[in-house]
Design an enzyme around this catalytic site. Sequence first.
Site, short mmCIF file in Angstrom:
data_model
loop_
_atom_site.label_atom_id
_atom_site.label_comp_id
_atom_site.label_asym_id
_atom_site.label_seq_id
_atom_site.Cartn_x
_atom_site.Cartn_y
_atom_site.Cartn_z
N CYS A 104 -10.73 3.94 -4.77
CA CYS A 104 -11.46 4.65 -5.83
C CYS A 104 -12.50 5.59 -5.21
O CYS A 104 -13.39 5.15 -4.47
CB CYS A 104 -12.13 3.63 -6.75
SG CYS A 104 -13.45 4.33 -7.74
N CYS A 115 -16.13 4.67 -5.85
CA CYS A 115 -16.61 3.55 -5.04
C CYS A 115 -16.96 4.06 -3.65
O CYS A 115 -17.98 3.70 -3.07
CB CYS A 115 -15.54 2.47 -4.93
SG CYS A 115 -15.04 1.78 -6.52
#
Length: 462
Positions: free
Chosen positions: A382, A385
């Site tokens: 991600c 993230c």
Amino acid sequence: MATVAASTSGCLSSSQSFSCTSLEIGSGRPAEVSAVITGRRRPLVRLMEGVGPRRGRGSVAPRAALSSSVAGEAAGFAEKAATKLEEVDFEKLAEELEAASPLVIIDKALDLFGNDIAIAFSGAEDVALIEYAWLTGRPFRVFSLDTGRLNPETYQFFDAVEKHYNIRIEYVFPEAVEVQGLVRNKGLFSFYEDGHEECCRVRKVRPLRKALKGLRAWITGQRKDQSPGTRASIPVVQVDPSFEGVDGGAGSLIKWNPVANVQGGDIWNLLRIMNVPVNSLHSQGYVSIGCEPCTRPVLPWQHEREGRWWWEDAKSKECGLHKGNISEDEATPKTGNGAGPAAADLFDAPGIVNLSRPGIENLLKIGGRKEPWIVVLYAPWCSFCQEMEGSYVELAQKLAGSGIKVAKFRADGDRKQFADRELQLGSFPTILFFPKHTARPVKYPTEKRGLDSLLAFVNALS
Ligand code: SF4
């Protein structure tokens, strides 16, 4: 190479022709043009060089409003313009214009597309696009989607903008029969129950699709800083990835995003310096403005997109108008179950505990907690993230010795269902604070993931 095969009716006046050949902004442009606004002629107007009151400026005529004599004239220009457009490589042009100012980009857009391009105006700070267009000294068109659910302040603002620039905005409305079907079946506020997409499709996306079918290019106010979740990569010009233009088919519409690289603060500087009218909702704390039931003011530390569809997850906060700009990585996990095998793990740093599934299950029991915990639910693939890794590692350093534990829990793949059900996972990353004496973890409520915001969250709860 991304090219578009298109023709244009060119930058015509209603009574006198003038060339749309490229002119430098603020110099050498024709002094006077006659502009037709929504089918009626306007008097000859003087194009000022970016100063003086907004008098006699206006949108050029919609294609359908051009008279037959002008249409004949247009054919000549169309031929020249078609040749010009066929030679344009829009990917290359995007690279060339990446660092250009919005004024230069809009000037280029209007020069290339003349009467076949229009500014999409939402009734918010994208009024800056109209100001830039006005500053180019070229005729321009503006359209807006009237969903029927806008704030009264927005309608008043539309009126103020029309008067300020002496233009007529081309309003686009949804199909009455579709709105009727939706409201009779599901009520007036179905979007709070089952998401905004259906209502947006009826009131925004389909009307927009119809409007764009009459154009060859459009200008939007999309900015990268508006939504880190959905607008992170927007070129200043692109072949529209979602909609079709008048010729139909892929590549028939060009989308210009002249303020893609501009920060919201700089837009506001322009509006203030140039004394541009603004929507009065801004002074009540609204930043991003859409329909009345789906827009709310935000606090100074909240991201502007948190004022839109706040009851939904960050990733679905686009109404379909610009979905083509959501990258594959952001919209969906890389594999069916969300596990990206190639991505390196994240948050590997001293002070960050790597929780197993039994470990986090234990934390969910209040008896299993001797101290407060902050936990990030993440997926290594991600990009959001990855972006917050630095601030989370710094947070762990700041909290060392404070008695607050910092941890991570990888929540994709076969753990995702559990995390959705038990840990309020809506999108990655999700940050949870487990207070010492409270059973339910508290979910971090904002998309701001800098160190200061994370610390403020921890301090407020511990
Ligand atoms: Fe409907 Fe809200 Fe979308 Fe407006 S923003 S079209 S009211 S769901």
